[in-house]
Design an enzyme around this catalytic site. Structure first.
Site, PDB file in Angstrom:
ATOM      1  N   PHE A   1     -18.720  18.847  -5.873  1.00  0.00           N
ATOM      2  CA  PHE A   1     -18.528  18.883  -4.426  1.00  0.00           C
ATOM      3  C   PHE A   1     -18.154  17.494  -3.906  1.00  0.00           C
ATOM      4  CE2 PHE A   1     -20.446  18.443  -0.113  1.00  0.00           C
ATOM      5  CZ  PHE A   1     -19.527  19.243   0.549  1.00  0.00           C
ATOM      6  N   GLN A   2     -17.097  17.423  -3.133  1.00  0.00           N
ATOM      7  CA  GLN A   2     -16.588  16.163  -2.555  1.00  0.00           C
ATOM      8  C   GLN A   2     -16.309  15.096  -3.607  1.00  0.00           C
ATOM      9  OE1 GLN A   2     -19.030  15.137   0.930  1.00  0.00           O
ATOM     10  NE2 GLN A   2     -17.651  16.414   2.118  1.00  0.00           N
TER      11      GLN A   2
ATOM     12  N   LYS B   1     -23.427   8.188  -6.517  1.00  0.00           N
ATOM     13  CA  LYS B   1     -24.663   8.277  -5.739  1.00  0.00           C
ATOM     14  C   LYS B   1     -25.898   7.923  -6.563  1.00  0.00           C
ATOM     15  CE  LYS B   1     -27.035  11.239  -2.425  1.00  0.00           C
ATOM     16  NZ  LYS B   1     -27.019  12.520  -1.697  1.00  0.00           N
TER      17      LYS B   1
ATOM     18  N   GLU C   1     -12.269   7.637   8.996  1.00  0.00           N
ATOM     19  CA  GLU C   1     -12.284   6.601   7.962  1.00  0.00           C
ATOM     20  C   GLU C   1     -11.030   5.743   7.997  1.00  0.00           C
ATOM     21  OE1 GLU C   1     -13.092   9.759   7.404  1.00  0.00           O
ATOM     22  OE2 GLU C   1     -15.107   9.787   6.517  1.00  0.00           O
TER      23      GLU C   1
ATOM     24  N   MET D   1      11.800   4.659  17.964  1.00  0.00           N
ATOM     25  CA  MET D   1      12.524   3.980  16.898  1.00  0.00           C
ATOM     26  C   MET D   1      13.355   4.967  16.080  1.00  0.00           C
ATOM     27  SD  MET D   1      13.377   1.287  15.443  1.00  0.00           S
ATOM     28  CE  MET D   1      12.384  -0.170  15.685  1.00  0.00           C
TER      29      MET D   1
HETATM   30  C1  LIG Z   1       9.876  -0.843  12.247  1.00  0.00           C
HETATM   31  C2  LIG Z   1       9.834  -2.114  11.447  1.00  0.00           C
HETATM   32  C3  LIG Z   1      10.855  -3.037  11.552  1.00  0.00           C
HETATM   33  C4  LIG Z   1      10.792  -4.262  10.889  1.00  0.00           C
HETATM   34  N1  LIG Z   1      11.774  -5.186  11.114  1.00  0.00           N
HETATM   35  C5  LIG Z   1      11.611  -6.442  10.629  1.00  0.00           C
HETATM   36  C6  LIG Z   1      12.517  -7.503  10.981  1.00  0.00           C
HETATM   37  O1  LIG Z   1      13.475  -7.322  11.710  1.00  0.00           O
HETATM   38  N2  LIG Z   1      12.269  -8.738  10.486  1.00  0.00           N
HETATM   39  C7  LIG Z   1      11.204  -9.011   9.681  1.00  0.00           C
HETATM   40  O2  LIG Z   1      10.993 -10.161   9.309  1.00  0.00           O
HETATM   41  N3  LIG Z   1      10.361  -8.027   9.310  1.00  0.00           N
HETATM   42  C8  LIG Z   1      10.528  -6.770   9.778  1.00  0.00           C
HETATM   43  N4  LIG Z   1       9.619  -5.793   9.434  1.00  0.00           N
HETATM   44  C9  LIG Z   1       8.501  -6.153   8.512  1.00  0.00           C
HETATM   45  C10 LIG Z   1       8.924  -6.029   7.056  1.00  0.00           C
HETATM   46  O3  LIG Z   1       8.882  -4.681   6.684  1.00  0.00           O
HETATM   47  C11 LIG Z   1       7.978  -6.852   6.144  1.00  0.00           C
HETATM   48  O4  LIG Z   1       6.651  -6.453   6.349  1.00  0.00           O
HETATM   49  C12 LIG Z   1       8.034  -8.328   6.414  1.00  0.00           C
HETATM   50  O5  LIG Z   1       9.351  -8.775   6.573  1.00  0.00           O
HETATM   51  C13 LIG Z   1       7.376  -9.090   5.282  1.00  0.00           C
HETATM   52  O6  LIG Z   1       7.010 -10.344   5.713  1.00  0.00           O
HETATM   53  P1  LIG Z   1       6.832 -11.568   4.729  1.00  0.00           P
HETATM   54  O7  LIG Z   1       8.069 -11.809   3.957  1.00  0.00           O
HETATM   55  O8  LIG Z   1       6.317 -12.674   5.574  1.00  0.00           O
HETATM   56  O9  LIG Z   1       5.780 -11.098   3.656  1.00  0.00           O
HETATM   57  P2  LIG Z   1       4.256 -10.694   3.687  1.00  0.00           P
HETATM   58  O10 LIG Z   1       4.176  -9.232   3.471  1.00  0.00           O
HETATM   59  O11 LIG Z   1       3.524 -11.286   4.812  1.00  0.00           O
HETATM   60  O12 LIG Z   1       3.833 -11.347   2.311  1.00  0.00           O
HETATM   61  C14 LIG Z   1       3.333 -12.616   2.212  1.00  0.00           C
HETATM   62  C15 LIG Z   1       3.941 -13.362   1.043  1.00  0.00           C
HETATM   63  O13 LIG Z   1       3.259 -14.598   0.966  1.00  0.00           O
HETATM   64  C16 LIG Z   1       2.607 -14.726  -0.271  1.00  0.00           C
HETATM   65  N5  LIG Z   1       1.317 -15.360  -0.060  1.00  0.00           N
HETATM   66  C17 LIG Z   1       0.169 -14.810   0.381  1.00  0.00           C
HETATM   67  N6  LIG Z   1      -0.803 -15.725   0.461  1.00  0.00           N
HETATM   68  C18 LIG Z   1      -0.260 -16.882   0.057  1.00  0.00           C
HETATM   69  C19 LIG Z   1      -0.764 -18.197  -0.090  1.00  0.00           C
HETATM   70  N7  LIG Z   1      -2.033 -18.518   0.213  1.00  0.00           N
HETATM   71  N8  LIG Z   1       0.069 -19.146  -0.553  1.00  0.00           N
HETATM   72  C20 LIG Z   1       1.348 -18.850  -0.883  1.00  0.00           C
HETATM   73  N9  LIG Z   1       1.884 -17.636  -0.740  1.00  0.00           N
HETATM   74  C21 LIG Z   1       1.091 -16.663  -0.274  1.00  0.00           C
HETATM   75  C22 LIG Z   1       2.496 -13.346  -0.853  1.00  0.00           C
HETATM   76  O14 LIG Z   1       2.467 -13.404  -2.256  1.00  0.00           O
HETATM   77  C23 LIG Z   1       3.749 -12.667  -0.300  1.00  0.00           C
HETATM   78  O15 LIG Z   1       4.851 -12.900  -1.128  1.00  0.00           O
HETATM   79  C24 LIG Z   1       9.693  -4.552  10.059  1.00  0.00           C
HETATM   80  C25 LIG Z   1       8.682  -3.611   9.914  1.00  0.00           C
HETATM   81  C26 LIG Z   1       8.718  -2.408  10.614  1.00  0.00           C
HETATM   82  C27 LIG Z   1       7.587  -1.458  10.469  1.00  0.00           C
HETATM   83  C1  LIG Z   2       2.322   7.335   9.921  1.00  0.00           C
HETATM   84  C2  LIG Z   2       3.771   7.226  10.201  1.00  0.00           C
HETATM   85  N1  LIG Z   2       4.535   8.332  10.318  1.00  0.00           N
HETATM   86  C3  LIG Z   2       5.842   8.237  10.587  1.00  0.00           C
HETATM   87  C4  LIG Z   2       6.443   7.016  10.753  1.00  0.00           C
HETATM   88  C5  LIG Z   2       7.942   6.908  11.034  1.00  0.00           C
HETATM   89  N2  LIG Z   2       8.183   6.276  12.357  1.00  0.00           N
HETATM   90  C6  LIG Z   2       8.490   4.983  12.475  1.00  0.00           C
HETATM   91  S1  LIG Z   2       8.650   4.496  14.054  1.00  0.00           S
HETATM   92  C7  LIG Z   2       8.333   6.056  14.617  1.00  0.00           C
HETATM   93  C8  LIG Z   2       8.327   6.353  16.091  1.00  0.00           C
HETATM   94  C9  LIG Z   2       7.213   5.713  16.810  1.00  0.00           C
HETATM   95  O1  LIG Z   2       7.174   6.232  18.107  1.00  0.00           O
HETATM   96  P1  LIG Z   2       6.269   5.601  19.231  1.00  0.00           P
HETATM   97  O2  LIG Z   2       4.932   5.310  18.705  1.00  0.00           O
HETATM   98  O3  LIG Z   2       6.341   6.432  20.436  1.00  0.00           O
HETATM   99  O4  LIG Z   2       6.954   4.184  19.469  1.00  0.00           O
HETATM  100  P2  LIG Z   2       8.390   3.791  20.052  1.00  0.00           P
HETATM  101  O5  LIG Z   2       9.291   3.630  18.880  1.00  0.00           O
HETATM  102  O6  LIG Z   2       8.831   4.864  20.968  1.00  0.00           O
HETATM  103  O7  LIG Z   2       8.125   2.494  20.729  1.00  0.00           O
HETATM  104  C10 LIG Z   2       8.121   6.931  13.557  1.00  0.00           C
HETATM  105  C11 LIG Z   2       7.858   8.357  13.684  1.00  0.00           C
HETATM  106  C12 LIG Z   2       5.621   5.883  10.605  1.00  0.00           C
HETATM  107  N3  LIG Z   2       6.107   4.648  10.703  1.00  0.00           N
HETATM  108  N4  LIG Z   2       4.304   6.008  10.367  1.00  0.00           N
END
Ligand SMILES: Cc1cc2nc3c(=O)[nH]c(=O)nc-3n(C[C@H](O)[C@H](O)[C@H](O)COP(=O)(O)OP(=O)(O)OC[C@H]3O[C@@H](n4cnc5c(N)ncnc54)[C@H](O)[C@@H]3O)c2cc1C
Ligand SMILES: Cc1ncc(C[n+]2csc(CCOP(=O)(O)OP(=O)(O)O)c2C)c(N)n1
Lengths: 565, 164
Positions: A112-113, A162, A50, A478
């Site tokens: 159940f479920q 259901k 799912e 990471m």
């Molecule tokens: C490992 C990891 C590392 C990351 N590193 C970075 C990084 O270095 N830099 C980075 O930028 N991000 C990074 N992120 C992502 C970060 O966590 C956020 O998801 C991201 O920065 C959010 O993007 P955003 O501000 O564009 O917002 P979004 O989450 O895309 O939100 C959209 C915004 O726009 C608004 N909106 C939606 N629709 C409309 C519309 N029609 N009109 C007007 N407004 C609207 C919403 O209200 C909201 O405020 C990382 C994520 C991970 C998992």
């Molecule tokens: C469901 C979930 N569990 C744990 C994490 C924490 N986490 C962030 S990055 C990462 C490592 C990812 O490893 P891999 O997929 O091998 O990618 P790499 O960073 O090596 O490119 C983990 C465990 C997460 N983001 N999501």
């Protein structure tokens, strides 16, 4: 016409224009599945979990802009959907998830479920409904779609007991607009605020445009391009905003934030006006709040008032839809008088170009170990920046963001807000279902791919030629990088090397194509072969185990305080 | 600062948990919460008291507004308003203290709503400051049990919560 609840579900979906749903059957949704069986106009994609169904519906939505639909059973089916809902919620992706529920008289009896999925998902859906009377069913489904896709989009859950699916009532098709008196998102943007913004735009000597997922969600890339051209300002995108502005354009300075480019972070730190458009000042973007854009006045366009002045205080808030607001602004700044009075930006551009010369993404590809950056750069060249790229979460995700240069919106499918490992493959298959003629590539890690690997079977069943590129560094990379930088290289539980499956054999077990590259000169031929295949492919690319993502702003540090290579 | 927030919501199941869940999920402070239908069968009015800095209160108001079944939100502390709370207090009333308790009840214009040979139950209404003051006098006499409803409030003047 009198229809059963199950038939009303299907007929409502068809009347709302839905042609494809993703799901997984079970006891509580048997009547609904019986109608799916009989209804040839609706395509049902059976995922193998799912969570996969939700991510697939999510990927489908991200590349089309339509509402993604998933159907799952009660109890464990519903709880398995939770991560998918939370992922979509954090990234504002419009979904409708239909869950089965135990019959109304049994609710609350630990039947159940049974799971209180409305209670469980209250904080990770935009809204949710429990249907208690078949007479409400059609209205609720229409309201669910309306809520999912309007204003700030998000997932909506409809829980259907259901017994409701066998009860009958009159169903009439209607095209009239949904009207919920307590829900009226503000789309137009207050003209007074827009005029205040124009005054700032006219005066700024160092303007900087910072855009996010909102531009993609609003399909406002054309308006953004026009705005940026008139302003002639540097522009950066968040991770979620990539593709809304063509990466090849000279005004684009790359992504900002924790793993953003030097030039993007420096420009934000030195601008005198920051124009935030559909971006939400996430902590991965701002770094230390007190030192974020310290010299700047801030204009913020966002449809959700809660995004405005949540983390960073804003000078000119404009609540509205990006597309509508930018159209208005563009109209007001297209005048000769605006252009004449706008300051010359050449000094500002000179600063930006100096920062750009630092070439903060530089790496060198030697002859023995494969650098992940090189793989993505090659992939980008081979696909001309036009593939649909889905990712999982980790280093590979950041490298994909940095090195795949997106020219167009809705081709970048990544979990930004929740950072859900296991998102990539199911999201990619959903995207491939939506766009059968596009190349869909998953960039993943050896950790993440094992989190929803079962969806390979779905790709095979529906002949979806998804190309899965595993950047195999043998680590949860990471996390290992953080351990290297901040925990004195104590690699606690991040070494995946020793018990790794043979990914090529795994592909073959699923009757997919399995390929491998261990040396730099094998990368291009292997990628070419994968891209040319009309089957699902796994490409296992062994990369340098301890490669790191640069630049990096340590958590809590100021944006201009970057660790560079 | 302390804010009294009025929230008009659709009278549907689950609304209260959406509101309460918002406060716990986002770590917002909540001092008291009262809720009851307002008579038109369709809506209920929730009165919340929260303490927080201005930008937190602003987020609370925005987040409440964002909930789908919420029709209207107002910070009554922004303008003149009347606030009331009701308290029931059970005080031990030995022979020697009975007169004193009745005197205190009288000062606060409260009523004795139940009496036994050893206790009085007193009903007090007013703003929370008055209730606190009354309670502080009764405690030394021996309060065995008490309950407060939490604040309800309306703005003064002819303006209502809902703009029509
Ligand atoms: C490992 C990891 C590392 C990351 N590193 C970075 C990084 O270095 N830099 C980075 O930028 N991000 C990074 N992120 C992502 C970060 O966590 C956020 O998801 C991201 O920065 C959010 O993007 P955003 O501000 O564009 O917002 P979004 O989450 O895309 O939100 C959209 C915004 O726009 C608004 N909106 C939606 N629709 C409309 C519309 N029609 N009109 C007007 N407004 C609207 C919403 O209200 C909201 O405020 C990382 C994520 C991970 C998992
Ligand atoms: C469901 C979930 N569990 C744990 C994490 C924490 N986490 C962030 S990055 C990462 C490592 C990812 O490893 P891999 O997929 O091998 O990618 P790499 O960073 O090596 O490119 C983990 C465990 C997460 N983001 N999501």
């Amino acid at each position: 016409m009198e229809l059963t609840g199950a038939k009303i579900v299907i007929q409502s979906l068809l009347d709302l224009g839905v042609e494809t749903v993703f799901g997984y059957p079970g006891g509580a949704v048997l009547y609904i599945y019986d109608e799916i069986y009989k209804e040839k106009k609706l395509t049902h994609i059976l995922t193998r979990h799912e969570q996969g169904a939700l991510h697939a519906a999510d990927g489908f939505s991200r590349v089309t802009g339509e509402v993604g639909v998933a159907i799952v059973t009660s109890g464990p089916g519903a709880t398995n959907a939770v991560t998918g809902l939370a992922t979509a919620y954090m990234d504002s992706i419009p979904l409708v998830c239909i869950t089965g529920q135990v019959p109304v008289p049994l609710i609350g009896n630990d039947a159940f479920q049974e799971a209180d999925i409305v209670g469980i998902t209250r904080s990770c859906t935009k809204h949710n409904f429990l249907v208690k009377d078949v007479k409400d069913l059609a209205r609720i489904i229409r309201e669910a779609f309306h809520i999912a896709k309007t204003g700030r989009p998000g997932p909506v859950l409809v829980d259907i007991p259901k017994d409701i699916t066998i009860h009958k009532c009159e169903y009439v098709h209607t095209d009239s607009d949904v009207n919920i008196r307590s829900y009226k998102p503000n789309l137009k943007g207050h003209i007074g605020q827009i005029k205040r913004a124009i005054t700032l735009l006219k005066a700024s000597k160092r303007p900087m445009i910072y855009t996010g997922g909102g531009v993609v969600l609003s399909d406002a890339h054309k308006e953004l391009f026009e705005f940026t051209s008139i302003m002639n300002a540097p522009i950066t995108n968040t991770l979620m905003g990539l593709g809304a502005y063509p990466a090849s354009d000279g005004r684009f300075v790359g992504m900002l934030g924790m793993h953003g480019t030097y030039e993007a972070n420096m420009a934000v730190s030195h601008c005198d006006l920051l124009i935030a458009i559909g971006s939400r000042f996430d902590d991965r973007v701002t770094g230390k709040l007190e030192e974020f854009a310290p010299d700047a006045k801030i204009i913020h366009i966002d449809v959700d008032p809660t995004s405005i002045s949540k983390n960073v205080n804003v000078d000119v808030p404009i609540v509205g839809d990006v597309k509508l607001v930018l159209e208005k602004i563009n109209q007001l700044i297209s005048t000769a008088s605006f252009k004449k009075s706008k300051p010359d930006l050449s000094d500002w551009w000179e600063m930006v170009e100096t920062w750009r010369k630092k070439d903060s993404l530089a790496y060198s590809q030697g002859e023995s170990a494969i650098e992940a950056q090189y793989v993505i750069q090659t992939l980008c060249e081979l696909t001309k920046g036009e593939a649909i790229v889905a990712t999982d979460v980790g280093q590979h995700q950041m490298w994909a963001a940095q090195f795949y240069n997106f020219e167009k919106p809705r081709r970048w499918v990544t979990s930004g807000g929740l950072g859900t490992m296991g998102f990539g493959l199911p999201a990619a298959l959903g995207a491939q279902v939506a766009k059968p003629n596009d190349k869909v590539v998953v960039i993943t890690g050896d950790g993440s791919i094992q989190m929803n690997i079962q969806e390979l079977a779905t790709c095979l069943q529906y002949k979806l030629p998804v190309v899965i590129v595993i950047l195999n560094n043998g680590f949860l990379g990471m996390v290992r990088q953080w351990q290297e930088f901040f925990y004195e290289r104590r690699y606690a539980e991040t070494d995946m090397m020793s018990h790794q499956p043979d990914f090529v054999k795994l592909a073959e077990a699923y009757n997919a194509l399995g390929l491998r590259a261990k040396l730099p000169n094998e990368v291009e031929p292997v990628l070419k072969e994968a891209l040319a295949s009309d089957r699902c492919v796994i490409v296992d690319i062994h990369t340098r185990p301890e490669g790191n993502v640069y630049p990096m702003v340590p958590a809590g540090a100021a944006l201009n305080d970057m660790i560079l290579l | 600062m302390r804010h009294i927030i009025s929230v008009l919501v659709e009278n549907e199941s689950g609304v209260l948990s959406r509101v309460a869940g918002l406060f716990s999920a986002r770590g917002f402070n909540i001092e008291s919460l009262t809720v009851a239908p307002v008579g038109d069968e369709e809506t209920s009015r929730i009165t919340l008291v929260s303490i927080g800095e201005d930008h937190i209160i602003e987020q609370i108001l925005k987040q409440l507004n964002k909930l789908i079944p919420v029709l209207h939100v107002a910070d009554l502390t922004d303008g003149p308003h009347v606030e009331r709370e009701l308290m029931l207090v059970k005080v031990t009333a030995e022979q020697s203290q009975r007169a004193e308790i009745l005197r205190i009840a009288d000062i606060f214009r409260s009523r004795v709503v139940d009496a036994t040979p050893s206790t009085f139950t007193i009903e007090v209404t007013g703003d929370s400051g008055k209730l606190d003051a009354c309670l502080s006098l009764l405690i030394p006499l021996g309060v065995t049990e008490m309950v407060r409803t939490g604040q309800v409030a309306l703005s003064r003047g002819d303006k209502g919560l809902v703009k029509s």
